[in-house]
Design an enzyme around this catalytic site. Structure first.
Site, short mmCIF file in Angstrom:
data_model
loop_
_atom_site.label_atom_id
_atom_site.label_comp_id
_atom_site.label_asym_id
_atom_site.label_seq_id
_atom_site.Cartn_x
_atom_site.Cartn_y
_atom_site.Cartn_z
N GLY A 211 15.15 61.86 49.29
CA GLY A 211 15.99 61.05 48.41
C GLY A 211 17.45 61.30 48.68
CG ASN A 212 20.37 58.68 48.21
OD1 ASN A 212 20.97 58.43 47.17
ND2 ASN A 212 19.63 57.77 48.84
NE ARG A 213 24.57 65.60 45.35
CZ ARG A 213 25.25 66.73 45.37
NH1 ARG A 213 25.12 67.54 46.40
NH2 ARG A 213 26.05 67.04 44.38
CB SER A 214 22.58 56.97 44.73
OG SER A 214 22.86 55.87 43.89
CB ALA B 270 22.57 55.50 48.00
#
Ligand code: C5P
Length: 221
Positions: free
Chosen positions: A29-32, A95
């Site tokens: 995943g990512n930090r959006s 994102a």
């Protein structure tokens, strides 16, 4: 005014991260946080547009008057966004993962005694924004976001050109008081005709209003 120009238009917004499954219990995943895209959707609905928000996995309430479609992966987001065409405006604030596991394992991947490394094969995802911008049913205005740690302007202008966008809103991530988890942000907005504007620093809700002003002013007839 923005509300006169945007009233009744179909605006599709994507927001949040994507999660790419590795196995039934793990993902990339990512930090959006989704805050910027949700604020854009909220403000477009307040201006009287018909807004569809395609959201990755986030814990945010659905803005008033917005139709929300929840997705998880980049592939699901791609399918959901393209299914919304025709639309007047697309704003890609999500994102999206650039790479995803070639195939999610059907069972939990186990570590074995003495195993020091694990190779994951990742494959490129499809670029939703670029596909929308080169689609036969291209919206009248296509807007992207760019989150960068460095060389913000050069990378943003490169994306504007390569993805055939009308506008790109760039922000610096990895500095305090802006970017992913913050309520505030600063956006540098670049247009295909060479114009640029800095919005903020301001709360993401105020930036969303300002961005929609710019979008309304640039909407081709
Ligand atoms: O190339 P990069 O991912 O930095 O560009 C960011 C912009 O492209 C964002 O607007 C994002 O929503 C969009 N994007 C996309 N599909 C991808 C990757 C990025 O729509 N697979």
């Amino acid at each position: 005014s923005a509300s006169e120009r945007l009233r009744g238009l179909r605006i599709v917004v994507s927001a949040g991260p994507t999660y790419e499954d590795i196995d039934p219990v793990r993902f990339i995943g990512n930090r959006s946080s989704g805050k910027m895209g949700f604020a854009v959707a909220q403000s477009a609905a307040r201006l009287g547009a018909q807004v569809v928000l395609v959201a990755g996995p986030v814990s945010l309430p659905t803005p008033d008057g917005v139709t929300r479609i929840d997705v998880r992966s980049a592939a699901q987001m791609h399918e959901a966004v393209l299914a919304q065409l025709p639309a007047d405006i697309y704003i890609g604030a999500a994102a999206v993962a650039d790479f995803a596991p070639a195939q999610a394992a059907s069972n939990k991947i186990k570590k074995t005694a003495g195993q020091d490394t694990l190779n994951l094969m990742l494959v490129r995802t499809r670029d939703i924004l670029a596909d929308i911008a080169s689609h036969a049913q291209r919206p009248r205005l296509v807007v992207g976001f760019a989150a960068e740690t460095d060389h913000v302007e050069a990378y943003a202008r490169g994306k504007l050109q390569n993805k055939r966008l009308d506008l790109i809103a760039a922000n610096r991530v990895g500095v305090s008081g802006s970017g992913f988890e913050s309520d505030d942000n600063t956006l540098a907005v670049y247009a295909a005709d060479g114009d640029s504007r800095v919005l903020g620093p301001a709360p993401k809700t105020a930036l969303a209003d300002d961005l929609l002003e710019l979008i309304a002013a640039r909407l081709p007839a």
